[in-house]
Design a protein around this motif. Structure first.
Motif, PDB file in Angstrom:
ATOM      1  N   ARG A  81       0.834  -1.204   0.000  1.00  0.00           N
ATOM      2  CA  ARG A  81       0.000   0.000   0.000  1.00  0.00           C
ATOM      3  C   ARG A  81       0.867   1.252   0.000  1.00  0.00           C
ATOM      4  N   GLN A  82       1.863   1.262   0.856  1.00  0.00           N
ATOM      5  CA  GLN A  82       2.748   2.417   0.947  1.00  0.00           C
ATOM      6  C   GLN A  82       3.583   2.590  -0.314  1.00  0.00           C
ATOM      7  N   SER A  83       3.993   1.485  -0.923  1.00  0.00           N
ATOM      8  CA  SER A  83       4.830   1.573  -2.128  1.00  0.00           C
ATOM      9  C   SER A  83       4.079   2.166  -3.312  1.00  0.00           C
ATOM     10  N   VAL A  84       2.761   2.018  -3.324  1.00  0.00           N
ATOM     11  CA  VAL A  84       1.979   2.632  -4.412  1.00  0.00           C
ATOM     12  C   VAL A  84       1.382   3.973  -3.991  1.00  0.00           C
ATOM     13  N   ALA A 124      -8.922   1.096   1.174  1.00  0.00           N
ATOM     14  CA  ALA A 124     -10.237   0.590   1.567  1.00  0.00           C
ATOM     15  C   ALA A 124     -11.293   0.944   0.526  1.00  0.00           C
ATOM     16  N   GLU A 125     -11.240   2.167   0.041  1.00  0.00           N
ATOM     17  CA  GLU A 125     -12.213   2.594  -0.967  1.00  0.00           C
ATOM     18  C   GLU A 125     -12.058   1.783  -2.249  1.00  0.00           C
ATOM     19  N   ARG A 126     -10.825   1.614  -2.698  1.00  0.00           N
ATOM     20  CA  ARG A 126     -10.578   0.837  -3.923  1.00  0.00           C
ATOM     21  C   ARG A 126     -11.004  -0.620  -3.770  1.00  0.00           C
ATOM     22  N   ALA A 127     -10.806  -1.173  -2.565  1.00  0.00           N
ATOM     23  CA  ALA A 127     -11.124  -2.581  -2.315  1.00  0.00           C
ATOM     24  C   ALA A 127     -12.563  -2.787  -1.851  1.00  0.00           C
ATOM     25  N   ASN A 128     -13.283  -1.689  -1.658  1.00  0.00           N
ATOM     26  CA  ASN A 128     -14.674  -1.744  -1.189  1.00  0.00           C
ATOM     27  C   ASN A 128     -14.798  -2.461   0.154  1.00  0.00           C
ATOM     28  N   GLY A 141      -2.346  -7.305  11.775  1.00  0.00           N
ATOM     29  CA  GLY A 141      -2.382  -8.739  12.030  1.00  0.00           C
ATOM     30  C   GLY A 141      -3.501  -9.172  12.950  1.00  0.00           C
ATOM     31  N   LEU A 142      -4.491  -8.302  13.142  1.00  0.00           N
ATOM     32  CA  LEU A 142      -5.603  -8.621  14.037  1.00  0.00           C
ATOM     33  C   LEU A 142      -6.709  -9.394  13.337  1.00  0.00           C
ATOM     34  N   LYS A 143      -6.793  -9.254  12.024  1.00  0.00           N
ATOM     35  CA  LYS A 143      -7.827  -9.930  11.246  1.00  0.00           C
ATOM     36  C   LYS A 143      -7.183 -10.702  10.107  1.00  0.00           C
ATOM     37  N   SER A 144      -7.832 -11.790   9.754  1.00  0.00           N
ATOM     38  CA  SER A 144      -7.414 -12.605   8.624  1.00  0.00           C
ATOM     39  C   SER A 144      -8.452 -12.429   7.524  1.00  0.00           C
ATOM     40  N   PRO A 145      -8.062 -11.916   6.367  1.00  0.00           N
ATOM     41  CA  PRO A 145      -9.051 -11.625   5.333  1.00  0.00           C
ATOM     42  C   PRO A 145      -9.661 -12.883   4.722  1.00  0.00           C
ATOM     43  N   THR A 146     -10.908 -12.730   4.295  1.00  0.00           N
ATOM     44  CA  THR A 146     -11.575 -13.805   3.566  1.00  0.00           C
ATOM     45  C   THR A 146     -11.012 -13.870   2.150  1.00  0.00           C
ATOM     46  N   LEU A 147     -11.374 -14.885   1.434  1.00  0.00           N
ATOM     47  CA  LEU A 147     -10.952 -15.026   0.049  1.00  0.00           C
ATOM     48  C   LEU A 147     -11.437 -13.839  -0.785  1.00  0.00           C
ATOM     49  N   VAL A 148     -12.672 -13.429  -0.578  1.00  0.00           N
ATOM     50  CA  VAL A 148     -13.225 -12.290  -1.320  1.00  0.00           C
ATOM     51  C   VAL A 148     -12.406 -11.036  -1.025  1.00  0.00           C
ATOM     52  N   THR A 149     -12.065 -10.832   0.247  1.00  0.00           N
ATOM     53  CA  THR A 149     -11.269  -9.659   0.618  1.00  0.00           C
ATOM     54  C   THR A 149      -9.879  -9.731   0.012  1.00  0.00           C
ATOM     55  N   LEU A 150      -9.285 -10.909  -0.016  1.00  0.00           N
ATOM     56  CA  LEU A 150      -7.985 -11.087  -0.652  1.00  0.00           C
ATOM     57  C   LEU A 150      -8.050 -10.687  -2.125  1.00  0.00           C
ATOM     58  N   LEU A 151      -9.089 -11.113  -2.806  1.00  0.00           N
ATOM     59  CA  LEU A 151      -9.260 -10.755  -4.214  1.00  0.00           C
ATOM     60  C   LEU A 151      -9.417  -9.247  -4.379  1.00  0.00           C
ATOM     61  N   ARG A 152     -10.185  -8.632  -3.507  1.00  0.00           N
ATOM     62  CA  ARG A 152     -10.397  -7.180  -3.582  1.00  0.00           C
ATOM     63  C   ARG A 152      -9.104  -6.420  -3.303  1.00  0.00           C
ATOM     64  N   LEU A 153      -8.374  -6.849  -2.268  1.00  0.00           N
ATOM     65  CA  LEU A 153      -7.116  -6.184  -1.933  1.00  0.00           C
ATOM     66  C   LEU A 153      -6.102  -6.308  -3.068  1.00  0.00           C
ATOM     67  N   SER A 154      -5.970  -7.495  -3.615  1.00  0.00           N
ATOM     68  CA  SER A 154      -4.997  -7.683  -4.696  1.00  0.00           C
ATOM     69  C   SER A 154      -5.349  -6.822  -5.901  1.00  0.00           C
ATOM     70  N   ALA A 190      -7.076  -3.990  -5.842  1.00  0.00           N
ATOM     71  CA  ALA A 190      -6.854  -2.595  -5.454  1.00  0.00           C
ATOM     72  C   ALA A 190      -5.367  -2.243  -5.457  1.00  0.00           C
ATOM     73  N   LEU A 191      -4.514  -3.225  -5.181  1.00  0.00           N
ATOM     74  CA  LEU A 191      -3.069  -3.011  -5.171  1.00  0.00           C
ATOM     75  C   LEU A 191      -2.427  -3.339  -6.518  1.00  0.00           C
ATOM     76  N   GLU A 192      -3.269  -3.633  -7.509  1.00  0.00           N
ATOM     77  CA  GLU A 192      -2.830  -3.933  -8.873  1.00  0.00           C
ATOM     78  C   GLU A 192      -1.819  -5.072  -8.922  1.00  0.00           C
ATOM     79  N   THR A 193      -2.179  -6.138  -8.220  1.00  0.00           N
ATOM     80  CA  THR A 193      -1.379  -7.353  -8.239  1.00  0.00           C
ATOM     81  C   THR A 193      -2.350  -8.528  -8.300  1.00  0.00           C
ATOM     82  N   THR A 194      -1.841  -9.722  -8.130  1.00  0.00           N
ATOM     83  CA  THR A 194      -2.703 -10.898  -8.145  1.00  0.00           C
ATOM     84  C   THR A 194      -2.655 -11.593  -6.787  1.00  0.00           C
ATOM     85  N   PRO A 195      -3.701 -12.335  -6.454  1.00  0.00           N
ATOM     86  CA  PRO A 195      -3.670 -13.091  -5.204  1.00  0.00           C
ATOM     87  C   PRO A 195      -2.485 -14.065  -5.149  1.00  0.00           C
TER      88      PRO A 195
END
Length: 81
Positions: free
Chosen positions: A16-19, A27-31, A43-56, A58-63
Motif C-alpha cells: 500500500r505504501q509503495s503505491v 479501503a475505498e478501492r477494495a470496497n 495482524g488482528l484480522k485474517s481476510p476472507t478469500l473475497v477480501t484477498l481478491l479485492r485487496l490484490s 486494489a493493489l494492482e497485483t494478483t492473489p
C-alpha cells in the motif's frame, strides 16, 4: 514460526505504501472499511478469500503473487503447511 496474519499485514501495508495509498484510499478501492484495512495490517484480522481478491485488485497485483510473497516472508517451502 512467525504469525501468518502479522506477515500478511506487513505485506499489505508495504505494498500500500509503495503505491502511495492511504489506508482510506485502499479501503475505498477494495470496497472494504478503513478500520478493517487497519486491522489486517496490524495482524488482528485474517481476510476472507473475497477480501484477498479485492485487496490484490486494489493493489494492482494478483492473489497468487501476494501468496508467493507471504510464503517467502514466512520461509515456507513447497510441501510445508
Amino acid at each position: 514460526m512467525r504469525s501468518p496474519n502479522l506477515a500478511f499485514g506487513k505485506l499489505i501495508a508495504g505494498l500500500r505504501q509503495s503505491v502511495g495509498l492511504s489506508q482510506e484510499e485502499l479501503a475505498e478501492r477494495a470496497n472494504i472499511h478503513r478500520t478493517y484495512v487497519s486491522q489486517i495490517e496490524r495482524g488482528l484480522k485474517s481476510p476472507t478469500l473475497v477480501t484477498l481478491l479485492r485487496l490484490s485488485s486494489a493493489l494492482e497485483t494478483t492473489p497468487s503473487k501476494l501468496m508467493r510473497q507471504l510464503e517467502s516472508e514466512l520461509g515456507l517451502q513447497p510441501g510445508q503447511p
